[in-house]
Design an enzyme around this catalytic site. Structure first.
Site, short mmCIF file in Angstrom:
data_model
loop_
_atom_site.label_atom_id
_atom_site.label_comp_id
_atom_site.label_asym_id
_atom_site.label_seq_id
_atom_site.Cartn_x
_atom_site.Cartn_y
_atom_site.Cartn_z
N GLN A 176 76.10 43.82 11.15
CA GLN A 176 75.33 42.71 11.75
C GLN A 176 76.19 41.87 12.68
OE1 GLN A 176 73.85 40.69 8.24
NE2 GLN A 176 72.46 42.36 7.72
N HIS A 246 75.57 38.86 7.29
CA HIS A 246 75.19 37.45 7.18
C HIS A 246 76.15 36.50 7.90
CE1 HIS A 246 72.84 38.51 3.24
NE2 HIS A 246 72.54 39.29 4.26
N GLU A 338 62.92 31.49 4.11
CA GLU A 338 62.65 30.05 4.02
C GLU A 338 62.59 29.34 5.36
OE1 GLU A 338 65.56 28.23 1.47
OE2 GLU A 338 64.91 29.40 -0.28
N TYR A 348 70.63 23.51 -0.49
CA TYR A 348 69.38 24.27 -0.37
C TYR A 348 69.23 25.36 -1.43
CZ TYR A 348 68.33 21.33 3.49
OH TYR A 348 68.05 20.20 4.22
N TYR A 359 67.38 43.31 -3.35
CA TYR A 359 66.75 44.37 -2.58
C TYR A 359 66.36 45.55 -3.45
CZ TYR A 359 68.17 41.96 1.66
OH TYR A 359 68.32 41.02 2.64
#
Ligand code: HEC
Length: 469
Positions: A176, A246, A338, A348, A359
Site C-alpha cells: 500500500q 496502513h 468509520e 477513537y 478479515y
C-alpha cells in the site's frame, strides 16, 4: 413451527467450537440448519431480505441471537456463544444482506444521465493514466495535480496538456506504500507551497523484511521541476517498522496548521499508545514546527505531533469550510468503516472498540462502544473501504451544497452524505461500478472530480460529475 428436537444436537455441536472460530464456520454449524447456508432462509426465515421481525438494528439482532425470540423458535445463544462471537455473526448477516442489495442495484456507466435523490447528473472522462492515481487537487489557475502511487507527480494544465513534475523524492513503492497525497497550500497564490506524503524506505527489520514510514514534505514547482523541498515530518527512527500497510495519509490545512493522517501500519495496538506516530491524526505547523498546545505536547515520551489517537487507517480528511470542523474517514477491518468528527486529544478507540471483525472472520472485540472512547458519527458495516472525502462547495449543484462526498474502493461507490447537527441524515449511493474511488474534490468550475481505478488493469481515470445538459 417446533424446532425443539433438533436443538439438543445443535447446541452440543457448537460448544465444541473454539472461541476464535471463523464466522463462516460458526454460522454453518450453528445457524444454517434453520436460516440456510446462504442465509436466504430454510426452516427459519431469510436474514437477507431486509424484512425483520425485530426492528432490524444491530442491537435488536444481537439481542435476538443472545436471548432468542420466544414463541417463534429462535433459540437463545447467549450461554454458548461469547459476546464477541455474536458480534461477528451480526457483521456476517449485514455482509450477506448488502451482497443481495448490491446484486439488485444497476451499475453506472460513463456518460449516462442518471437521477439521484436531489440532482440529475451525468459523468465525463477527464483523463486516463497508467498506474494507480492516489490523490488529486487543483491549483488556483485551474490546472490539476495528481499523484501516481508508483512515485510520479503529474500536472494537467487547463487546456489538457499533461506533464510530469521532475525531481520529487524517491518513494518506497510496495504493497500500500508509494507516493500518496498531494495538497496545494490554500494560500498557494502567495506562497507556492505544495504538500506531499509518501512512504520512505527505512532499510530492513531484524527478520530481514523491508520497512518504511510515512514522510511529509513540502516543495514548490518551478518550470516543471520540484524545488525548495523541506521535510516536515518523519517517524522517529525507533518507530519505523511498517512492512507495507496502513500508511494513511491525507492532508487538511486550517490557518497555519497542517493536519495529516498516519494509519496503524499493521501494528494495531500502537494506535492506543501516544508514544508512536502510527494509528494517529497529527497536527503540525505548515513549516513543520510542532504547536505547543497540541494535546500531548508536554507528556513525557509522547509523540508531540499527535492530535488524536485510536485511529485505524484514515484515508479521508477534510475541513468543513462553513463550520471549521475537521472530518475523517477510516478503513475498518471487516466491517466498521468509520466517519469521525476529529477533535483535539480524543481517543477513537481502535482496536479496543470497533463495529468490525478480523478479515478471516474471527472476532476482534464485542465492544462497539466504551467509555472514554469516541464512537463514529457514522459507520459502514459491511465495509465499503472508505477513502477520500470532500464537502461540496461549488455552485453548480445547488441541492448538494454542503453535502459530504465519500469514495469507496472495494464497493466502487460514491456516497453522498447529508449531515445535520453532526448526524448523518442521508447516505445515498450516487454512483457505482465505475471503479475504485479513492479521491474526491470540488473542481473550481463547481463540478465534482473523482479518481477511479481498475486494479486488474493497473489503470486509472479522473472523471467529473456534471449537470445533465
Ligand atoms: C432452530 C432454528 C433456528 C436456529 C438454529 C437459529 N435461528 Fe435465528 N431464528 C429462527 C426463527 C424461527 C426466527 C424468527 C424469524 C421470523 O419469524 O422472522 C429467528 C430469528 C432470528 C433473528 C431475528 C431476525 C428478525 O427478523 O429480526 C436473527 C438475527 C437470527 N435469528 C439469527 C440467528 C443466528 C445468528 C443463528 C445462529 C447463531 C440462528 N439465528 C440460529 C430460527 C433459528
Amino acid at each position: 413451527m417446533n424446532k425443539l428436537p433438533i436443538l439438543g444436537a445443535m447446541l452440543a455441536s457448537i460448544t465444541s467450537l473454539p472461541s476464535q472460530a471463523k464466522v463462516e464456520e460458526l454460522f454453518k454449524s450453528t445457524c444454517a440448519s434453520c436460516h440456510g447456508e446462504t442465509l436466504m432462509g430454510a426452516m427459519a426465515p431469510s436474514l437477507v431480505d431486509n424484512t425483520w421481525l425485530t426492528d432490524g438494528t444491530d442491537k435488536a439482532l444481537t439481542n435476538a441471537i443472545k436471548n432468542g425470540i420466544a414463541n417463534v423458535g429462535m433459540p437463545a445463544f447467549g450461554e454458548t456463544l461469547s459476546d464477541e462471537q455474536v458480534r461477528t455473526l451480526v457483521v456476517f448477516i449485514r455482509e450477506a444482506g448488502a451482497k443481495v442489495e448490491r446484486q439488485k442495484a444497476p451499475k453506472s456507466s460513463l456518460g449516462k444521465v442518471f437521477t439521484t435523490k436531489h440532482q440529475t447528473v451525468t459523468t465525463q472522462k477527464v483523463l486516463t493514466s497508467d498506474g494507480i492515481i492516489w490523490a488529486m487537487d487543483f491549483l488556483p489557475d485551474g490546472s490539476l495535480l495528481y499523484t501516481l502511487r508508483q512515485g510520479e507527480l503529474w500536472m494537467m494544465s487547463k487546456n489538457g496538456k499533461k506533464t510530469q513534475v521532475i525531481g520529487i523524492p524517491e518513494v518506497w513503492h510496495n504493497r500500500q506504500g508509494g507516493l500518496l497525497d498531494v495538497y496545494p497550500d490554500p494560500q498557494y497564490s502567495q506562497n507556492g507551497w505544495i504538500y506531499l506524503s509518501f512512504s520512505q524506505a527505512a532499510g530492513k527489520n531484524d527478520n530481514g523484511d523491508e520497512i518504511a514510514f510515512t514522510k511529509i514534505v513540502r516543495g514548490k514547482i518551478s518550470d516543471g521541476k520540484w524545488v525548495s523541498e523541506q521535510t516536515l515530518f518523519e517517524a522517529k527512527p525507533e518507530n519505523r517498522k511498517n512492512r507495507g500497510w496502513h500508511f494513511g495519509s491525507r492532508f487538511a490545512i486550517q490557518g497555519d496548521y497542517l493536519f495529516f493522517t498516519n494509519g496503524d501500519e499493521g501494528h494495531q495496538n500502537d494506535a492506543q499508545s501516544i508514544t508512536t506516530q502510527n494509528g494517529k491524526i497529527h497536527r503540525i505547523f505548515k513549516d513543520g514546527r510542532i504547536p505547543k498546545d497540541n494535546p500531548f505536547y508536554n507528556e513525557k515520551g509522547a509523540q508531540q505531533t499527535i492530535w488524536t489517537y485510536g485511529n485505524r487507517n484514515p484515508q479521508g480528511l477534510t475541513i468543513n469550510q462553513t463550520t471549521g470542523d475537521l472530518w475523517s474517514t477510516e478503513h475498518g477491518p471487516r466491517g466498521g468503516d468509520e466517519l469521525n468528527l476529529i477533535t483535539k486529544g480524543v481517543n477513537y478507540g481502535w482496536p479496543k472498540v470497533t463495529f468490525g471483525m478480523n478479515y478471516n472472520g474471527t472476532p476482534i472485540t464485542e465492544h462497539t462502544e466504551l467509555p472514554g472512547m469516541q464512537s463514529p458519527i457514522h459507520h459502514w458495516t459491511p465495509s465499503i473501504a472508505v477513502a477520500g472525502i470532500n464537502f461540496y462547495t461549488g455552485n453548480v449543484f445547488k441541492n448538494w451544497q454542503g453535502d459530504l462526498f465519500v469514495g469507496s474502493l472495494a464497493k466502487k461507490q460514491l456516497h453522498r452524505l447529508r449531515i445535520e447537527n453532526n448526524q448523518v441524515i442521508e447516505d445515498e449511493i450516487i454512483l457505482k461500478g465505475l471503479g475504485r474511488i479513492r479521491d474526491v474534490v470540488t473542481a473550481p468550475n463547481g463540478t465534482i472530480y473523482l479518481t477511479i481505478n481498475d486494479r486488474n488493469k493497473n489503470e486509472s481515470k479522473i472523471i467529473s460529475i456534471l449537470p445533465a445538459s
